[in-house]
Scaffold this motif. Structure first.
Motif, PDB file in Angstrom:
ATOM      1  N   ASP A   1       5.331  21.752 -18.099  1.00 51.90           N
ATOM      2  CA  ASP A   1       4.873  20.875 -17.021  1.00 51.90           C
ATOM      3  C   ASP A   1       5.010  21.574 -15.682  1.00 51.90           C
ATOM      4  O   ASP A   1       5.167  22.797 -15.618  1.00 51.90           O
ATOM      5  CB  ASP A   1       5.612  19.529 -17.077  1.00 51.90           C
ATOM      6  CG  ASP A   1       7.087  19.650 -16.732  1.00 51.90           C
ATOM      7  OD1 ASP A   1       7.546  20.752 -16.354  1.00 51.90           O
ATOM      8  OD2 ASP A   1       7.794  18.627 -16.825  1.00 51.90           O
TER       9      ASP A   1
ATOM     10  N   MET B   1       0.843  -1.207   0.000  1.00 50.81           N
ATOM     11  CA  MET B   1       0.000   0.000   0.000  1.00 50.81           C
ATOM     12  C   MET B   1       0.871   1.246   0.000  1.00 50.81           C
ATOM     13  O   MET B   1       1.904   1.289   0.642  1.00 50.81           O
ATOM     14  CB  MET B   1      -0.870   0.030   1.258  1.00 50.81           C
ATOM     15  CG  MET B   1      -1.952  -1.015   1.236  1.00 50.81           C
ATOM     16  SD  MET B   1      -3.053  -0.779  -0.167  1.00 50.81           S
ATOM     17  CE  MET B   1      -3.667   0.853   0.182  1.00 50.81           C
ATOM     18  N   GLN B   2       0.370   2.249  -0.711  1.00 53.38           N
ATOM     19  CA  GLN B   2       1.140   3.482  -0.760  1.00 53.38           C
ATOM     20  C   GLN B   2       0.860   4.325   0.482  1.00 53.38           C
ATOM     21  O   GLN B   2      -0.286   4.652   0.775  1.00 53.38           O
ATOM     22  CB  GLN B   2       0.741   4.274  -2.008  1.00 53.38           C
ATOM     23  CG  GLN B   2       1.708   5.416  -2.262  1.00 53.38           C
ATOM     24  CD  GLN B   2       1.462   6.043  -3.607  1.00 53.38           C
ATOM     25  OE1 GLN B   2       0.393   5.890  -4.191  1.00 53.38           O
ATOM     26  NE2 GLN B   2       2.444   6.776  -4.096  1.00 53.38           N
ATOM     27  N   ALA B   3       1.915   4.666   1.206  1.00 57.77           N
ATOM     28  CA  ALA B   3       1.775   5.502   2.396  1.00 57.77           C
ATOM     29  C   ALA B   3       2.545   6.787   2.138  1.00 57.77           C
ATOM     30  O   ALA B   3       3.080   6.991   1.052  1.00 57.77           O
ATOM     31  CB  ALA B   3       2.339   4.765   3.601  1.00 57.77           C
ATOM     32  N   ALA B   4       2.583   7.646   3.160  1.00 53.38           N
ATOM     33  CA  ALA B   4       3.307   8.909   2.994  1.00 53.38           C
ATOM     34  C   ALA B   4       4.799   8.633   2.834  1.00 53.38           C
ATOM     35  O   ALA B   4       5.349   7.708   3.443  1.00 53.38           O
ATOM     36  CB  ALA B   4       3.069   9.805   4.199  1.00 53.38           C
TER      37      ALA B   4
ATOM     38  N   LEU C   1       8.661  23.354 -15.483  1.00 55.85           N
ATOM     39  CA  LEU C   1       9.124  24.364 -16.436  1.00 55.85           C
ATOM     40  C   LEU C   1       7.990  24.616 -17.409  1.00 55.85           C
ATOM     41  O   LEU C   1       7.508  23.672 -18.055  1.00 55.85           O
ATOM     42  CB  LEU C   1      10.370  23.841 -17.175  1.00 55.85           C
ATOM     43  CG  LEU C   1      11.032  24.775 -18.178  1.00 55.85           C
ATOM     44  CD1 LEU C   1      11.495  26.068 -17.524  1.00 55.85           C
ATOM     45  CD2 LEU C   1      12.224  24.070 -18.847  1.00 55.85           C
TER      46      LEU C   1
ATOM     47  N   ALA D   1      -2.418   8.805  10.135  1.00 55.09           N
ATOM     48  CA  ALA D   1      -3.055   7.718   9.366  1.00 55.09           C
ATOM     49  C   ALA D   1      -2.291   7.433   8.072  1.00 55.09           C
ATOM     50  O   ALA D   1      -2.428   6.363   7.491  1.00 55.09           O
ATOM     51  CB  ALA D   1      -4.502   8.097   9.044  1.00 55.09           C
ATOM     52  N   TRP D   2      -1.491   8.368   7.619  1.00 48.46           N
ATOM     53  CA  TRP D   2      -0.729   8.192   6.383  1.00 48.46           C
ATOM     54  C   TRP D   2       0.602   7.502   6.609  1.00 48.46           C
ATOM     55  O   TRP D   2       1.346   7.265   5.665  1.00 48.46           O
ATOM     56  CB  TRP D   2      -0.500   9.551   5.717  1.00 48.46           C
ATOM     57  CG  TRP D   2      -1.779  10.076   5.145  1.00 48.46           C
ATOM     58  CD1 TRP D   2      -2.740  10.779   5.797  1.00 48.46           C
ATOM     59  CD2 TRP D   2      -2.240   9.878   3.815  1.00 48.46           C
ATOM     60  NE1 TRP D   2      -3.796  11.036   4.949  1.00 48.46           N
ATOM     61  CE2 TRP D   2      -3.513  10.492   3.729  1.00 48.46           C
ATOM     62  CE3 TRP D   2      -1.725   9.232   2.691  1.00 48.46           C
ATOM     63  CZ2 TRP D   2      -4.248  10.484   2.549  1.00 48.46           C
ATOM     64  CZ3 TRP D   2      -2.463   9.232   1.529  1.00 48.46           C
ATOM     65  CH2 TRP D   2      -3.722   9.857   1.466  1.00 48.46           C
ATOM     66  N   GLN D   3       0.908   7.201   7.879  1.00 52.67           N
ATOM     67  CA  GLN D   3       2.216   6.617   8.158  1.00 52.67           C
ATOM     68  C   GLN D   3       2.261   5.152   7.745  1.00 52.67           C
ATOM     69  O   GLN D   3       1.348   4.392   8.056  1.00 52.67           O
ATOM     70  CB  GLN D   3       2.537   6.751   9.657  1.00 52.67           C
ATOM     71  CG  GLN D   3       3.978   6.371   9.963  1.00 52.67           C
ATOM     72  CD  GLN D   3       4.336   6.656  11.417  1.00 52.67           C
ATOM     73  OE1 GLN D   3       3.669   7.453  12.086  1.00 52.67           O
ATOM     74  NE2 GLN D   3       5.376   5.991  11.899  1.00 52.67           N
TER      75      GLN D   3
END
Lengths: 529, 529
Positions: free
Chosen positions: B269, B1-4, B272, B44-46
């Protein structure tokens, strides 16, 4: 916690990732792939808001990329009269219907004729029979010839006294009167006075085109039309309406401007970025303007046209590469291909002197239709992309056999080019050919039986429609495969293209197209959760 | 899972988000902020790989943005001789040291002199005493005047017969001989023959400059130098070495080129992107070339210079806005500001006719140093950004009082402009002034006591260094505040700038600068986990 936005599972996923060629599930977070693999592993990405789609055995491929497209030309064809008809009379009937419904000041514009199908070149006289009052201008399917009526010539001020411009020819009768056909650079004499749609109108038309391409399974396209379509694409992009990713090439006429602004290949973002500088080395096969080492069969005096002289090409190419711009040079005849390879050889030496590695300039030859056997290994040796359009082999076959004869053994020779180390990038050249990539894939693997020794496997052909164009644009880290961290650009197919008869490839219909994690097109019940 | 990737906590976070002006923690995922708020919520993002930094009470602000910078000029100043010296003799001594160590064919270039400090304008005679053999060219601090020696004039072919170019002046003695000073457009007579560093060398120099700016707390900069620095920035960007975000403006001289390529404001983008077209309406205060409604004090004949004629400006501005490019027009004197506001008024009418809403073109006036009271409300009414450099008020004060007299009541009038609805975007104009944004913030709130009624609160001044430039670039959804979904562009300070004496602002030192979730600069033990 951030979880997957989408999980697709129960699918046959061909990833093109050598570390894991097949998988059954994938997870998408935002614009990229987070996981590809067995469902046990991918499920870890599921959160309360993840949408999980059971694909019920459907097939998933990396999104297809068309490496050679004319977005504005295709859009304007959609707006104009289609004269790709079996007979001249049918084309004239279509023009007559337009003339009956429009005020005479308006131009009637169209595209698609091929004199081979009609048995002769059409003339202004033909058009004047059905539309004497409107100016009419109809492009040949190749784009390299224009057929007009007298009103169009009158408005353009073209008379018997108008000389042929350098690199172009006005067809004339025995008395020296223009007959209504303009070849190569002579086309501009007429084209420059045809009113253009506004950039805003063009943006709307391009949106329709890009959406149509998404329904065919394309997730990116390399655009060879010029600054107007680039501006229109920026309008779509700024309002979040770009359905596909676009690599925007720069015509030679804009090279000085690009250098003066300081623009370099790769500037832009994931959706719209600057590609290469497009130069025409020669004409095309249909009008026998492709530049040949030996004369065309039956025309001992004709070796075609050097559309841009080698000196001008060399000077422009040097400035481009030193200014950070790669090159995409149109070369159809074997002489043009040799000249361009000679140019690239000199360019690679110059780049090496300046410390520019070959991978930093993804130079390409567009079409590469007839390459002399001695030149075939030079693509690989010099790191030059062969940007080819498989459908041309099928459409051009009668002309190629007639005009090139036995030289066809190395025409449209993608198998030999690949075997000799060339990187292939496939596309359609639409509107010269239809944009459907499945027709291109079919042509690449079947070739309608013509010189089957040059056919590719479906795996190889798909790579040339995905990884090849990605590499040509310097985007191989982001597109062309399905691998975690790369863009979530993928298509869903109802059938496995590897398990159907090759002839069925032409009729494959895409169920869904995802670009950057967003479904830009979906149909069919599995995808509409 | 992607966390911070990062959690920063135990901090005093000023978010500039009206929904939550202060917070104690924030979480960063990839390039953006995932959460800002109390630690209970952010925790909670940890995840197992999240790096959690206890900031021990340090202060966090949105990254600062300099809305007016000359990256190439600043870089070349770093390479050249600094002649910002108290005395002319000291400047000459520095030139003499350069002359002693370099071959005579090499140019000695520098910047920073101010005749006010030296009591008189310097001359070629001065330089010829210390460096007769080398060509020498030294820019005034304002950039609007150039001081050269005879060798430089000889190489440029400037003689008594050289006429003043339009919009420029060559200083001459009683006998008509050039004395070595070139003003405004006459500068090009010399500047065009000074050899430039290669784009690759410039890229290296710009990297150093951008890194220095990151250490000062800047996370983005609007660059007013031209195509060469744009090309150099693309080189850095392509190899992933751009420490800050850059908005690249386009000089008027490149407008035709940008339009011919189809380039529009906003293309690029997150790092730049294309900004506005820069036009000079007038000169500057120091050389009294700013264009005035009434003559300079003590110079009844001098109302300054219209650097670009209103007709030329109007024609260029019409083409720019219809081509999708917004405008940034330099205007210092009250006449120049009025002319430009008149121009913008006409432009807004044209835009309305074409269905272009005002928010779609973020037009700006650069400097807006002296605005007639009647014109002050027009910024807000027309939606024009006042792009100002607070430090100018401090540096220019002696000159402003001497040349503008009582008109100074509405000079550098950021308080009145803001109160009348103008959006402020602050910057440094480096290398005209030092790039340190804390000096600018200090000047904005303190003004060294000069016309204190025009001072801003620190909150307002910070907004003009963050949200103001973000809005000017059309990036208000992404930068200028700390809010989930926006870019993780932030700085860490050892002290709370709202709780220190205003004079201490000048000496604040930044502990860390994060741009797009990446620490581009960190010092101090809290940040080095």
């Amino acid at each position: 916690m951030q979880a997957a936005d989408w999980i697709l599972w129960n699918a046959r996923i061909y990833t093109q990732d050598p570390e894991q060629p097949e998988a059954e599930a994938l997870a998408v977070v935002g614009e990229t792939l987070a996981a590809v693999g067995p469902m046990e592993a991918v499920r870890a990405w599921q959160g309360p808001r993840t949408r999980v789609l059971d694909l019920k055995g459907a097939t998933v491929l990396p999104g297809l990329i068309d490496a050679h497209f004319h977005l504005e030309g295709y859009a304007r064809l959609q707006m104009g009269v289609d004269v790709d008809t079996p007979t001249l009379e049918e084309a004239l009937a279509r023009v007559a219907r337009q003339a009956a419904t429009r005020p005479p000041r308006e131009w009637i514009v169209g595209r698609g004729w091929l004199q081979e199908r009609w048995g002769r070149f059409p003339t202004a006289d033909d058009l004047d029979r059905v539309a004497p009052a409107h100016p009419v201008a109809l492009w040949a399917r190749s784009g390299h010839a224009l057929w007009v009526n007298r009103e169009a010539m009158r408005r353009a001020g073209v008379t018997r006294d108008t000389p042929d411009p350098p690199g172009g020819r006005i067809a004339r009768d025995a008395a020296g009167e223009p007959t209504g056909l303009f070849f190569e650079r002579a086309i501009d004499l007429i084209a420059q006075i045809i009113p253009e749609p506004s950039v805003e109108e063009l943006a709307e038309a391009l949106y329709e085109v890009l959406y149509e391409l998404a329904t065919l399974g394309l997730t990116a396209v390399h655009n060879f039309d010029g600054p107007r379509s680039f501006a229109a694409l920026q309008i779509l992009h700024a309002r979040g309406d770009l359905p596909l990713r676009v690599v925007q090439h720069i015509p030679l006429s804009a090279l000085d401007h690009a250098l003066a602004v300081g623009l370099r290949t790769g500037f832009g973002d994931a959706w719209l970025r600057i590609g290469s500088v497009k130069i025409f080395a020669d004409g095309a096969l249909g009008p026998r303007t492709a530049w040949m080492l030996e004369p065309y069969e039956g025309e001992p005096e004709n070796t075609g046209i050097a559309y841009t002289s080698p000196e001008v090409m060399r000077e422009a190419a040097h400035r481009a590469t030193l200014g950070g711009l790669s090159l995409a040079i149109h070369a159809i005849g074997d002489r043009a291909n040799r000249e361009v390879l000679d140019l690239f050889e000199a360019l690679r030496a110059l780049e090496a002197q300046r410390g520019i590695p070959p991978e930093a300039r993804r130079h390409r030859i567009e079409h590469a239709q007839l390459v002399h056997p001695a030149d075939i290994p030079r693509f690989g040796a010099l790191g030059i992309v062969a940007s080819m359009q498989p459908i041309h082999a099928v459409s051009d076959r009668p002309m190629a056999e007639r005009y090139w004869g036995s030289r066809c053994a190395t025409a449209y020779a993608w198998r030999r080019l690949k075997a000799a180390g060339a990187r292939l990038a496939f596309g359609s050249d639409a509107p010269v050919e239809p944009p459907n990539p499945w027709w291109g894939l079919h042509a690449a693997v079947v070739r309608d039986g013509w010189h089957p020794e040059q056919a590719l496997s479906l795996t190889e052909a798909l790579e040339a429609y995905t990884m090849g164009p990605a590499w040509a644009a310097g985007l191989e880290r982001w597109q062309g495969r399905l691998r975690p961290g790369m863009w979530a650009d993928l298509i869903v197919l109802p059938e496995d293209p590897f398990r159907i008869p090759p002839d069925a490839l032409r009729d494959l219909e895409v169920l869904g197209t995802m670009v950057g994690g967003r479904w830009v097109f979906r149909k069919g019940s599995h995808l509409l959760d």
